[in-house]
Design a protein around this motif. Structure first.
Motif, PDB file in Angstrom:
ATOM      1  N   ASP A  71       0.827  -1.202   0.000  1.00 31.18           N
ATOM      2  CA  ASP A  71       0.000   0.000   0.000  1.00 31.18           C
ATOM      3  C   ASP A  71       0.862   1.252   0.000  1.00 31.18           C
ATOM      4  OD1 ASP A  71      -2.506  -1.462   0.328  1.00 31.18           O
ATOM      5  OD2 ASP A  71      -1.767  -1.904   2.341  1.00 31.18           O
ATOM      6  N   VAL A  72       2.022   1.150   0.645  1.00 34.21           N
ATOM      7  CA  VAL A  72       2.926   2.289   0.807  1.00 34.21           C
ATOM      8  C   VAL A  72       4.351   1.801   0.596  1.00 34.21           C
ATOM      9  CG1 VAL A  72       3.789   4.018   2.437  1.00 34.21           C
ATOM     10  CG2 VAL A  72       1.373   3.390   2.479  1.00 34.21           C
ATOM     11  N   ILE A  73       5.136   2.585  -0.149  1.00 35.66           N
ATOM     12  CA  ILE A  73       6.567   2.316  -0.282  1.00 35.66           C
ATOM     13  C   ILE A  73       7.305   3.558   0.204  1.00 35.66           C
ATOM     14  CG2 ILE A  73       8.486   1.822  -1.825  1.00 35.66           C
ATOM     15  CD1 ILE A  73       6.542   0.397  -3.666  1.00 35.66           C
ATOM     16  N   LEU A  74       8.225   3.332   1.143  1.00 39.34           N
ATOM     17  CA  LEU A  74       9.025   4.422   1.691  1.00 39.34           C
ATOM     18  C   LEU A  74      10.472   4.285   1.243  1.00 39.34           C
ATOM     19  CD1 LEU A  74       7.787   4.221   5.394  1.00 39.34           C
ATOM     20  CD2 LEU A  74       6.929   5.716   3.579  1.00 39.34           C
ATOM     21  N   ASN A  75      11.103   5.409   1.008  1.00 37.92           N
ATOM     22  CA  ASN A  75      12.537   5.462   0.790  1.00 37.92           C
ATOM     23  C   ASN A  75      13.015   6.687   1.549  1.00 37.92           C
ATOM     24  OD1 ASN A  75      15.112   6.278  -0.412  1.00 37.92           O
ATOM     25  ND2 ASN A  75      14.769   4.570  -1.782  1.00 37.92           N
ATOM     26  N   VAL A  76      13.388   6.458   2.788  1.00 37.15           N
ATOM     27  CA  VAL A  76      13.724   7.558   3.689  1.00 37.15           C
ATOM     28  C   VAL A  76      15.241   7.741   3.718  1.00 37.15           C
ATOM     29  CG1 VAL A  76      13.496   8.419   6.047  1.00 37.15           C
ATOM     30  CG2 VAL A  76      11.709   6.975   5.066  1.00 37.15           C
ATOM     31  N   VAL A  77      15.704   8.904   3.412  1.00 33.19           N
ATOM     32  CA  VAL A  77      17.111   9.324   3.461  1.00 33.19           C
ATOM     33  C   VAL A  77      18.067   8.408   2.696  1.00 33.19           C
ATOM     34  CG1 VAL A  77      16.782  10.577   5.632  1.00 33.19           C
ATOM     35  CG2 VAL A  77      17.666   8.254   5.724  1.00 33.19           C
ATOM     36  N   SER A  78      17.602   7.701   1.677  1.00 37.78           N
ATOM     37  CA  SER A  78      18.482   6.760   0.978  1.00 37.78           C
ATOM     38  C   SER A  78      18.501   6.918  -0.529  1.00 37.78           C
ATOM     39  CB  SER A  78      18.073   5.322   1.309  1.00 37.78           C
ATOM     40  OG  SER A  78      18.212   5.065   2.674  1.00 37.78           O
ATOM     41  N   VAL A  79      17.673   7.765  -1.088  1.00 39.54           N
ATOM     42  CA  VAL A  79      17.600   7.866  -2.547  1.00 39.54           C
ATOM     43  C   VAL A  79      18.950   8.268  -3.137  1.00 39.54           C
ATOM     44  CG1 VAL A  79      16.785  10.260  -2.685  1.00 39.54           C
ATOM     45  CG2 VAL A  79      16.155   8.600  -4.457  1.00 39.54           C
ATOM     46  N   ASP A  80      19.725   9.028  -2.403  1.00 38.94           N
ATOM     47  CA  ASP A  80      21.016   9.475  -2.923  1.00 38.94           C
ATOM     48  C   ASP A  80      22.039   8.345  -3.032  1.00 38.94           C
ATOM     49  OD1 ASP A  80      20.726   9.596  -0.134  1.00 38.94           O
ATOM     50  OD2 ASP A  80      22.463  10.881   0.093  1.00 38.94           O
ATOM     51  N   TYR A  81      21.749   7.180  -2.449  1.00 41.32           N
ATOM     52  CA  TYR A  81      22.641   6.025  -2.570  1.00 41.32           C
ATOM     53  C   TYR A  81      22.324   5.171  -3.804  1.00 41.32           C
ATOM     54  CZ  TYR A  81      23.995   7.056   2.216  1.00 41.32           C
ATOM     55  OH  TYR A  81      24.457   7.671   3.355  1.00 41.32           O
ATOM     56  N   LEU A  82      21.202   5.431  -4.430  1.00 44.80           N
ATOM     57  CA  LEU A  82      20.801   4.640  -5.593  1.00 44.80           C
ATOM     58  C   LEU A  82      21.530   5.122  -6.843  1.00 44.80           C
ATOM     59  CD1 LEU A  82      16.939   4.413  -5.000  1.00 44.80           C
ATOM     60  CD2 LEU A  82      18.655   2.601  -4.657  1.00 44.80           C
ATOM     61  N   MET A  83      22.117   4.174  -7.562  1.00 40.32           N
ATOM     62  CA  MET A  83      22.815   4.516  -8.800  1.00 40.32           C
ATOM     63  C   MET A  83      21.857   4.564  -9.988  1.00 40.32           C
ATOM     64  SD  MET A  83      26.196   2.211  -8.065  1.00 40.32           S
ATOM     65  CE  MET A  83      26.959   2.487  -9.639  1.00 40.32           C
ATOM     66  N   LYS A  84      20.706   3.894  -9.859  1.00 47.94           N
ATOM     67  CA  LYS A  84      19.696   3.876 -10.920  1.00 47.94           C
ATOM     68  C   LYS A  84      18.336   4.253 -10.322  1.00 47.94           C
ATOM     69  CE  LYS A  84      22.214   0.182 -13.211  1.00 47.94           C
ATOM     70  NZ  LYS A  84      22.201  -1.223 -13.605  1.00 47.94           N
ATOM     71  N   PRO A  85      18.218   5.449  -9.770  1.00 48.79           N
ATOM     72  CA  PRO A  85      16.978   5.795  -9.069  1.00 48.79           C
ATOM     73  C   PRO A  85      15.732   5.759  -9.961  1.00 48.79           C
ATOM     74  CG  PRO A  85      18.342   7.740  -9.383  1.00 48.79           C
ATOM     75  CD  PRO A  85      19.168   6.555  -9.787  1.00 48.79           C
ATOM     76  N   LEU A  86      15.849   6.158 -11.225  1.00 55.79           N
ATOM     77  CA  LEU A  86      14.667   6.164 -12.083  1.00 55.79           C
ATOM     78  C   LEU A  86      14.142   4.756 -12.329  1.00 55.79           C
ATOM     79  CD1 LEU A  86      15.574   8.964 -14.644  1.00 55.79           C
ATOM     80  CD2 LEU A  86      14.145   9.108 -12.596  1.00 55.79           C
TER      81      LEU A  86
END
Length: 97
Positions: A71-86
Protein backbone atom coordinates in the motif's frame (compact mmCIF):
# COMPACT_ATOMS: atom_id res chain seq x y z
CA UNK A 1 4.24 12.87 12.53
CA UNK A 2 3.83 12.99 8.75
CA UNK A 3 3.69 9.21 8.51
CA UNK A 4 1.18 8.93 11.33
CA UNK A 5 -1.11 11.36 9.53
CA UNK A 6 -0.69 9.99 6.00
CA UNK A 7 -0.18 6.23 6.16
CA UNK A 8 -3.53 4.45 6.43
CA UNK A 9 -4.03 1.97 9.25
CA UNK A 10 -3.45 -1.69 8.40
CA UNK A 11 -1.21 -0.84 5.44
CA UNK A 12 1.37 -3.18 3.96
CA UNK A 13 4.55 -1.12 3.80
CA UNK A 14 7.79 -1.64 1.91
CA UNK A 15 10.71 0.11 3.62
CA UNK A 16 13.09 0.52 0.68
CA UNK A 17 16.84 0.76 1.40
CA UNK A 18 16.04 -0.27 4.95
CA UNK A 19 18.59 -0.79 7.68
CA UNK A 20 18.72 -1.17 11.48
CA UNK A 21 16.06 1.51 11.99
CA UNK A 22 12.82 2.50 10.28
CA UNK A 23 11.54 6.04 10.47
CA UNK A 24 7.97 5.01 11.24
CA UNK A 25 6.22 5.97 14.46
CA UNK A 26 6.49 3.04 16.85
CA UNK A 27 2.75 3.14 17.58
CA UNK A 28 1.67 3.19 13.91
CA UNK A 29 -0.91 0.44 13.34
CA UNK A 30 0.14 -1.36 10.16
CA UNK A 31 -0.37 -4.85 8.78
CA UNK A 32 3.26 -5.39 7.76
CA UNK A 33 6.56 -3.62 7.24
CA UNK A 34 8.87 -5.40 4.81
CA UNK A 35 12.44 -4.15 4.78
CA UNK A 36 14.51 -4.30 1.61
CA UNK A 37 18.17 -3.54 2.17
CA UNK A 38 21.73 -4.60 1.56
CA UNK A 39 22.88 -5.66 5.03
CA UNK A 40 21.29 -8.73 6.60
CA UNK A 41 22.78 -8.08 10.04
CA UNK A 42 21.35 -4.55 10.14
CA UNK A 43 17.93 -5.66 8.89
CA UNK A 44 17.80 -8.36 11.59
CA UNK A 45 18.24 -5.62 14.24
CA UNK A 46 15.27 -3.56 13.02
CA UNK A 47 12.39 -4.26 15.44
CA UNK A 48 9.75 -2.64 13.22
CA UNK A 49 10.20 -5.03 10.32
CA UNK A 50 7.82 -7.97 10.09
CA UNK A 51 10.11 -9.49 7.44
CA UNK A 52 13.00 -8.47 5.23
CA UNK A 53 14.85 -9.29 2.05
CA UNK A 54 18.46 -8.60 1.15
CA UNK A 55 19.04 -7.06 -2.27
CA UNK A 56 21.49 -4.56 -3.75
CA UNK A 57 19.27 -2.28 -5.84
CA UNK A 58 22.36 -0.83 -7.49
CA UNK A 59 23.10 -4.23 -9.02
CA UNK A 60 19.47 -5.21 -9.61
CA UNK A 61 16.92 -2.35 -9.50
CA UNK A 62 13.95 -4.71 -9.94
CA UNK A 63 11.86 -5.16 -6.79
CA UNK A 64 11.49 -8.86 -5.88
CA UNK A 65 7.75 -8.66 -5.21
CA UNK A 66 4.64 -9.08 -7.33
CA UNK A 67 2.97 -5.88 -8.55
CA UNK A 68 0.51 -4.33 -6.10
CA UNK A 69 2.10 -6.03 -3.08
CA UNK A 70 2.25 -2.88 -0.95
CA UNK A 71 0.00 0.00 0.00
CA UNK A 72 2.93 2.29 0.81
CA UNK A 73 6.57 2.32 -0.28
CA UNK A 74 9.02 4.42 1.69
CA UNK A 75 12.54 5.46 0.79
CA UNK A 76 13.72 7.56 3.69
CA UNK A 77 17.11 9.32 3.46
CA UNK A 78 18.48 6.76 0.98
CA UNK A 79 17.60 7.87 -2.55
CA UNK A 80 21.02 9.48 -2.92
CA UNK A 81 22.64 6.02 -2.57
CA UNK A 82 20.80 4.64 -5.59
CA UNK A 83 22.82 4.52 -8.80
CA UNK A 84 19.70 3.88 -10.92
CA UNK A 85 16.98 5.79 -9.07
CA UNK A 86 14.67 6.16 -12.08
CA UNK A 87 14.61 2.40 -12.62
CA UNK A 88 13.78 1.87 -8.94
CA UNK A 89 11.05 4.53 -9.12
CA UNK A 90 9.51 2.75 -12.11
CA UNK A 91 9.39 -0.41 -10.03
CA UNK A 92 7.71 1.56 -7.23
CA UNK A 93 5.03 2.72 -9.65
CA UNK A 94 3.85 -0.89 -9.93
CA UNK A 95 2.27 -0.38 -6.49
CA UNK A 96 -0.18 2.39 -7.33
CA UNK A 97 -1.97 2.85 -4.01
Amino acid sequence: RYYAENIPANSDILDLCSSWISHLPKDLKVKSVVGLGMNKEELEKNPQLTSFDVLDLNKNPKLPYPDNSFDVILNVVSVDYLMKPLEVFKEMEKNPQ
